[in-house]
Scaffold this active site. Sequence first.
Site, short mmCIF file in Angstrom:
data_model
loop_
_atom_site.label_atom_id
_atom_site.label_comp_id
_atom_site.label_asym_id
_atom_site.label_seq_id
_atom_site.Cartn_x
_atom_site.Cartn_y
_atom_site.Cartn_z
N ARG A 1 51.70 35.35 -31.08
CA ARG A 1 51.01 34.07 -31.30
C ARG A 1 51.58 33.35 -32.53
NH1 ARG A 1 47.68 33.71 -35.62
NH2 ARG A 1 46.58 35.63 -35.07
N ARG B 1 55.89 73.60 -51.31
CA ARG B 1 56.60 74.77 -50.80
C ARG B 1 56.13 75.97 -51.60
NH1 ARG B 1 62.89 73.61 -50.82
NH2 ARG B 1 62.99 75.72 -49.95
N HIS B 2 56.35 77.15 -51.07
CA HIS B 2 56.08 78.38 -51.83
C HIS B 2 56.92 78.35 -53.11
CE1 HIS B 2 60.06 79.49 -50.46
NE2 HIS B 2 59.67 79.08 -49.24
N ASN C 1 65.64 82.80 -51.73
CA ASN C 1 66.16 81.51 -52.24
C ASN C 1 67.22 81.77 -53.30
OD1 ASN C 1 62.88 79.89 -52.23
ND2 ASN C 1 64.49 79.79 -50.68
N ARG D 1 55.78 84.86 -49.01
CA ARG D 1 56.03 83.92 -50.10
C ARG D 1 54.99 82.81 -50.20
NH1 ARG D 1 59.88 83.73 -46.11
NH2 ARG D 1 60.84 81.77 -45.42
N GLU E 1 57.93 79.65 -41.23
CA GLU E 1 59.18 78.88 -41.34
C GLU E 1 59.95 78.87 -40.00
OE1 GLU E 1 60.64 76.55 -42.27
OE2 GLU E 1 61.91 76.85 -44.01
N HIS F 1 56.72 75.91 -45.98
CA HIS F 1 58.17 76.16 -46.02
C HIS F 1 58.91 74.84 -45.84
CE1 HIS F 1 57.39 80.51 -45.45
NE2 HIS F 1 56.35 80.07 -44.77
N ARG G 1 58.99 69.45 -43.86
CA ARG G 1 59.77 68.27 -43.43
C ARG G 1 59.15 67.66 -42.17
NH1 ARG G 1 65.71 70.92 -44.40
NH2 ARG G 1 66.07 69.95 -46.42
C1 SIN Z 1 45.68 37.12 -32.22
O1 SIN Z 1 46.18 36.09 -31.82
O2 SIN Z 1 45.67 37.44 -33.40
C2 SIN Z 1 45.06 38.09 -31.23
C3 SIN Z 1 45.11 37.61 -29.88
C4 SIN Z 1 44.00 38.22 -29.07
O3 SIN Z 1 44.19 39.25 -28.54
O4 SIN Z 1 42.94 37.67 -28.99
#
Ligand code: SIN
Length: 501
Positions: free
Chosen positions: A36, A210-211, A217, A261, A281, A346, A351
């Site tokens: 929009r 971590r441990h 290590n 560990r 691990e 670990h 990660r």
């Molecule tokens: C919008 O225009 O921010 C949302 C549009 C809607 O789903 O009404």
Amino acid sequence: MVGLPARGKTYISQKVCRYLTWLSIKTKVFNVGNYRRKLHGANMPHTFFDPHNCIGEQHRREAAAAAMEDMIRWFNEEQGVVAIYDATNSTIARRKWLHESLSKQDIKVLFIESICQDESLIIANIKEVKLSSPDYANVDPEDAAIDFRARIDHYKEQYETITEENYTYIKLINVGSQTIINMIQVYLESRIVYYLMNLHIAPRKIYFSRHGESQFNVQGKIGGDSFLSPRGELYAAKLPGLISDNLGGKPLTVWTSTMNRTIQTAAGLPYPKMQWKALDELDSGLCDGMTYEEIEQKYPEDYANRDEDKFNYRYRGGESYRDVVLRLEPIIMELERHENILIVGHQAILRCIYAYFMNYDQDDLPYLKIPLHTVIEFTPKAYGCEEKRYKVDIEAVDTHRPKPVKAKAVVKPTATGVPNKPKSVPGASGEIVKDPVSILPLKNHKDKEIPNGTAINGTTNGINGSHSHTNGVTPEAAIAGLHLSDPPKARERLIPSTTKV
Ligand code: SIN
């Protein structure tokens, strides 16, 4: 999505998108507000949203159609799996249009309605999110709040909650204090529903450490189940003070793996503790207990493959990062449900969890820096997490190996030099295994039904007792008693349609 403005639809869309993407399910959010703004400009006054404003109505319909068109193109041309249509979709007529347009394309629709009757939550959402929206750039916050409330009132005038019995939907009432589900039929829908049931927005902290430095290590060895080095023990002794200084007297639960560990590191923490096998691990299989130099010498092809695609490389007789993400899914569900948590874990495990919260992709995930003797603190916010790191002043080895600059040739590992190991077959181990089927049974499982009561992906979590369920669909049935008999095309593509509140 379905819902009035300021009911957390965009928050839910982003969370679901991050969760599914982390599980290797290609997912994208299509936010109709963005279309929009692109088509008709930002800074529209509330009168633009008045249902009696014919031009506004036409422009809003155009934005909805443009988002829909892009979404269908994305499914067809970019092999998208889950699209999240983030808009209010607040009338029966709008949802009928959505359902019909998508069903024609063999796309299944799951409506997620967010209903919020708690005025303080709505005000918090307006303050935290809406007033920083591009719709109110350079507008005085008080004027913006008045305008936004008027916009909500326009939507309220026509709002129709979902009652369409033949649609698949979930209604989240007051951020999950009550949940109503209808016609959940396929596995992926049930995963999304279960995930949504676990979300909450209570303020909390999530800590990762971590441990302490381990004996392995220090020797540069991977895997194993060694105890801490003397420096690791010092870190374990400092950890309780660091956490309590930070958290004060607030409650906390500590999660560790089942390995020496992490258990040793957490031993002095005066909080309830839980050991999780799923937090062990990454299993380095035949390479367990070796140094990287030894691996390079003994299994040069494996070494090259791992450098080529570390996320998908599965150790001989062990795991890949992809495998670890799969086994961590129940941990993520539990993390979403809980309040303050400290995970003593670990490197590879943290990660994966870090990547989920911070939205890292699979290429970067295996190279994230999670140093020893450092506590990472996350504070979940409206659209992401705020992060702080506390480095404890105790030396430790650096176990981070940077991403190789040049990719090496990918080769299939052979059985050479590997005792009692048959020649590797595709999808076994020692190679790059990219097939995402192991994450979700989306494909190639046409004829299989998952029997009632079967835990999926190792998930054995109970359902949060605070939810109520109607329509005769028990949560267990929704999660486990799934029929995968829909036409494959319909099964593989699913849209949670989003409404703006
Ligand atoms: C919008 O225009 O921010 C949302 C549009 C809607 O789903 O009404």
